[in-house]
Design an enzyme around this catalytic site. Structure first.
Site, short mmCIF file in Angstrom:
data_model
loop_
_atom_site.label_atom_id
_atom_site.label_comp_id
_atom_site.label_asym_id
_atom_site.label_seq_id
_atom_site.Cartn_x
_atom_site.Cartn_y
_atom_site.Cartn_z
NE ARG A 46 0.38 1.58 3.29
CZ ARG A 46 1.09 2.14 3.35
NH1 ARG A 46 2.49 1.91 3.50
NH2 ARG A 46 1.14 3.94 3.99
N GLY A 47 0.21 2.56 -0.18
CA GLY A 47 1.02 3.66 -0.58
C GLY A 47 1.32 3.91 -1.94
CB ALA A 48 0.08 6.97 -3.71
NE ARG A 89 -6.47 0.19 -1.48
CZ ARG A 89 -5.36 0.91 -0.41
NH1 ARG A 89 -4.25 1.38 -0.44
NH2 ARG A 89 -5.68 2.36 0.27
CD GLN A 196 -2.75 2.55 6.55
OE1 GLN A 196 -3.10 3.14 8.20
NE2 GLN A 196 -3.73 3.09 5.81
CG ASP A 237 -3.38 8.31 -1.74
OD1 ASP A 237 -2.90 8.91 0.25
OD2 ASP A 237 -3.23 6.99 -1.69
CG ASN A 247 -2.42 11.07 2.77
OD1 ASN A 247 -2.18 10.80 2.06
ND2 ASN A 247 -2.00 12.12 3.84
CE LYS A 248 -5.20 5.56 4.72
NZ LYS A 248 -5.78 4.91 3.26
C1 LIG Z 1 3.41 8.27 0.20
S1 LIG Z 1 1.78 7.74 -0.37
C2 LIG Z 1 1.33 7.33 0.85
C3 LIG Z 1 -0.10 7.54 1.50
O1 LIG Z 1 -1.07 6.19 0.92
C4 LIG Z 1 -1.36 6.19 2.30
O2 LIG Z 1 -2.80 4.88 1.41
P1 LIG Z 1 -2.73 3.57 2.01
O3 LIG Z 1 -2.29 3.24 3.12
O4 LIG Z 1 -4.41 3.54 2.27
O5 LIG Z 1 -2.29 2.93 0.50
C5 LIG Z 1 -1.62 7.27 2.86
O6 LIG Z 1 -2.65 8.22 2.15
C6 LIG Z 1 -0.47 7.98 2.66
O7 LIG Z 1 -0.06 8.85 2.76
#
Ligand SMILES: CSC[C@H]1O[C@H](OP(=O)(O)O)[C@H](O)[C@@H]1O
EC number: 5.3.1.23
Length: 348
Positions: A46-48, A89, A196, A237, A247-248
């Protein structure tokens, strides 16, 4: 430390299962694009930026399995592979950026026999992974200039090595500030419901021996009111053309609190997270995830059976609450509409 959450070697993609951190460091192996898609959907990865890297390798694996004598037969099947990965996603634009880049590479090399094109697509996925790490280190150098010599920095979610090719966006700025000799202490929001922050950011920074304090999401305002936070830095994101930032979930709340307390609110993101095709944040699709992420912690039930639940995984922070957007091409402040546009004029 900056762990690489995704490694490719000899036809096998290895990804650390981020659902099991911090107590288990388990690496899973992938060779099939459908399995990679499920890994993205279930947040093994996960993470963009990391999602984009994983999807690129997934697309390369899917291409490898297409039986086609020529490009005309190959490309429609490759588009189906990319469509399946794109459906995993909806919010992080890096997913679509990476898949578009893989499709562009295929079209640009249509003259090559499918066997050679497949090899080229694998190398393109490897290039995307390598570039991400380099870009984040450059971004870190730009962003660390904004961090005071002594700083107590609040961050939300995980925008670190685990969310990228290995260095981090928001945490990359923090790593660069520490490397520049600055005295940085991080306050990490736990970031319910997927945690996270407590599971990933705290784990990463502890391994790096960067001072980190874990707080519940509902404590950020109190610490700001007591003067215990100097600035905020988060990842993103998707950033719209006007500078609105998805973002989250919970990021918008932190941004409002930062504004209330006169604290800088920084966003760190590569150009692959900026979506100039949408004018503002109202056009950003917000993923709604499984209710169980809210009602349970693992197998432990935290809420009554059948309770109504909302679980938007992201929110949108309006540009007016964003002090600066830090990218690998420099820092944008104030007029985001033209500032973001100008970044793309600088080439990648
Ligand atoms: C460096 S982008 C990280 C970004 O992605 C996370 O979302 P997820 O854990 O649901 O993929 C979150 O928004 C972070 O800031």
């Amino acid at each position: 430390m900056s762990i690489k959450p995704i490694e490719y070697r000899d036809g096998i993609l290895r990804m650390i299962d981020q659902r099991l951190l911090p107590t288990e460091e388990t690496w899973l192996e992938y060779t099939d694009y459908r399995e990679v898609a499920e890994a993205i959907r279930s947040m093994v990865v996960r993470g963009a930026p990391a999602i984009g890297v994983a999807a690129a390798f997934g697309a390369a694996f899917g291409a490898r399995d297409i039986e086609a004598e020529n490009f005309e037969a190959f490309y429609p099947e490759f588009e189906k592979v990319c469509a399946l990965l794109a459906a995993t996603r909806p919010t992080a634009v890096n997913l679509f950026w990476a898949l578009d880049r893989m499709k562009h590479f295929a079209r640009a090399n249509a003259a090559y026999p499918p066997a050679d094109l497949k090899t080229g697509l694998l190398f393109e996925a490897m290039a995307i992974a390598d570039e991400d790490d380099r870009l984040n280190r450059t971004m870190g150098r730009h962003g660390q200039a904004l961090i005071p010599e002594q700083a107590r920095v609040l961050t939300h979610c995980n925008a670190g090595a685990l969310a990228t090719g290995g260095y981090g966006t928001a945490l990359g700025v923090i790593r660069a500030a520490v490397a520049a000799g600055k005295k940085v202490a991080v306050y990490a929001d736990e970031t319910r419901p997927f945690l996270q922050g407590s599971r990933l950011t705290a784990w990463e920074l502890q391994k790096d021996k960067i001072p980190v304090t874990l707080i519940c999401d509902n404590m950020a305002g109190y610490l700001m009111s007591k003067g215990e936070i100097d600035c905020v830095i988060v990842g993103a994101d998707r950033i719209a053309a006007n500078g609105d930032v998805a973002n989250k979930i919970g990021t918008y709340t932190v941004a409002v609190l930062a504004k209330e307390h006169g604290l800088p609110f920084y966003v760190a993101a590569p150009l692959s997270t900026i979506d100039l095709s949408i004018p503002d944040g109202s056009h950003i699709p917000i993923e709604e995830r499984d209710r169980r992420e809210v009602t349970h912690s693992g197998e432990r039930q935290l809420a009554p059976e059948g309770i109504e639940v909302r679980n938007p995984a992201f929110d949108v922070t309006p540009a007016r609450l964003v002090t600066a957007i830090i990218t690998e091409k420099g820092v944008v402040q104030g007029d985001y509409q033209s500032g973001l546009q100008a970044l793309f004029g600088k080439g990648r």
